[in-house]
Design a protein around this motif. Structure first.
Motif, short mmCIF file in Angstrom:
data_model
loop_
_atom_site.label_atom_id
_atom_site.label_comp_id
_atom_site.label_asym_id
_atom_site.label_seq_id
_atom_site.Cartn_x
_atom_site.Cartn_y
_atom_site.Cartn_z
N UNK A 1 -87.96 19.13 5.33
CA UNK A 1 -86.79 18.24 5.42
C UNK A 1 -86.64 17.41 4.15
N UNK A 2 -87.73 17.11 3.46
CA UNK A 2 -87.63 16.42 2.18
C UNK A 2 -86.93 17.31 1.15
N UNK A 3 -87.22 18.61 1.16
CA UNK A 3 -86.55 19.55 0.26
C UNK A 3 -85.04 19.58 0.53
N UNK A 4 -84.65 19.25 1.75
CA UNK A 4 -83.24 19.25 2.14
C UNK A 4 -82.60 17.86 1.96
N UNK A 5 -83.32 16.92 1.32
CA UNK A 5 -82.77 15.59 1.08
C UNK A 5 -82.80 14.69 2.30
N UNK A 6 -83.63 15.01 3.27
CA UNK A 6 -83.69 14.24 4.51
C UNK A 6 -85.05 13.55 4.70
N UNK A 7 -85.76 13.28 3.59
CA UNK A 7 -87.06 12.64 3.68
C UNK A 7 -86.96 11.33 4.46
N UNK A 8 -88.03 11.04 5.19
CA UNK A 8 -88.08 9.82 5.98
C UNK A 8 -87.56 9.95 7.39
N UNK A 9 -86.91 11.07 7.70
CA UNK A 9 -86.42 11.27 9.07
C UNK A 9 -87.60 11.61 9.98
N UNK A 10 -87.60 11.12 11.22
CA UNK A 10 -88.73 11.36 12.12
C UNK A 10 -88.94 12.84 12.42
N UNK A 11 -90.21 13.23 12.44
CA UNK A 11 -90.58 14.57 12.88
C UNK A 11 -91.92 14.44 13.58
N UNK A 12 -91.89 14.45 14.89
CA UNK A 12 -93.08 14.30 15.73
C UNK A 12 -93.01 15.35 16.83
N UNK A 13 -93.91 15.25 17.80
CA UNK A 13 -93.86 16.19 18.93
C UNK A 13 -92.56 16.05 19.71
N UNK B 1 -89.61 15.93 18.29
CA UNK B 1 -88.64 16.76 17.57
C UNK B 1 -89.11 18.19 17.35
N UNK B 2 -90.41 18.41 17.44
CA UNK B 2 -91.01 19.70 17.07
C UNK B 2 -91.97 20.14 18.17
N UNK B 3 -91.60 21.21 18.87
CA UNK B 3 -92.42 21.66 20.01
C UNK B 3 -92.75 23.14 19.89
N UNK B 4 -93.99 23.46 20.31
CA UNK B 4 -94.40 24.86 20.36
C UNK B 4 -93.45 25.62 21.28
#
Length: 88
Positions: free
Chosen positions: A42-54, A56-59
């Motif tokens: 997401x930093x590569x996409x210019x969205x650094x600092x946006x939350x990414x936890x369980x 937002x991100x699930x198996x």
């Protein structure tokens, strides 16, 4: 190569949503490392600092990787499959 797929939704700075999958080797279980891969993307996409936890991100599932995914994993440790909202 078997890979674990993590279904990921991140709110962008403008309020839109990025939906992408993070693919990692199936034996990688360290969620902190998987989330770090997502934050790198997401930093590569210019969205650094946006939350990414369980939250937002699930198996999601395990699948057999194609050659492009294997190449990305061999190069950087993970692969990203962009679903929607990733390029605008």
């Amino acid at each position: 190569m078997k890979v674990s797929v993590f279904d990921t939704y991140v709110s962008k700075k403008n309020g839109a949503v990025m939906h992408f999958d993070i693919l990692v080797p199936a034996d990688l279980k360290d969620e902190n490392k998987i989330h770090a891969f997502g934050r790198e993307y997401i930093a590569q996409k210019g969205q650094e600092g946006q939350p990414l936890t369980t939250s937002e991100c699930r198996f999601c599932h395990i699948e057999e990787a194609d050659a492009d995914v294997v190449a990305d994993i061999n190069r950087q440790g993970y692969a990203i499959i962009e679903m929607q909202g990733c390029n605008n």
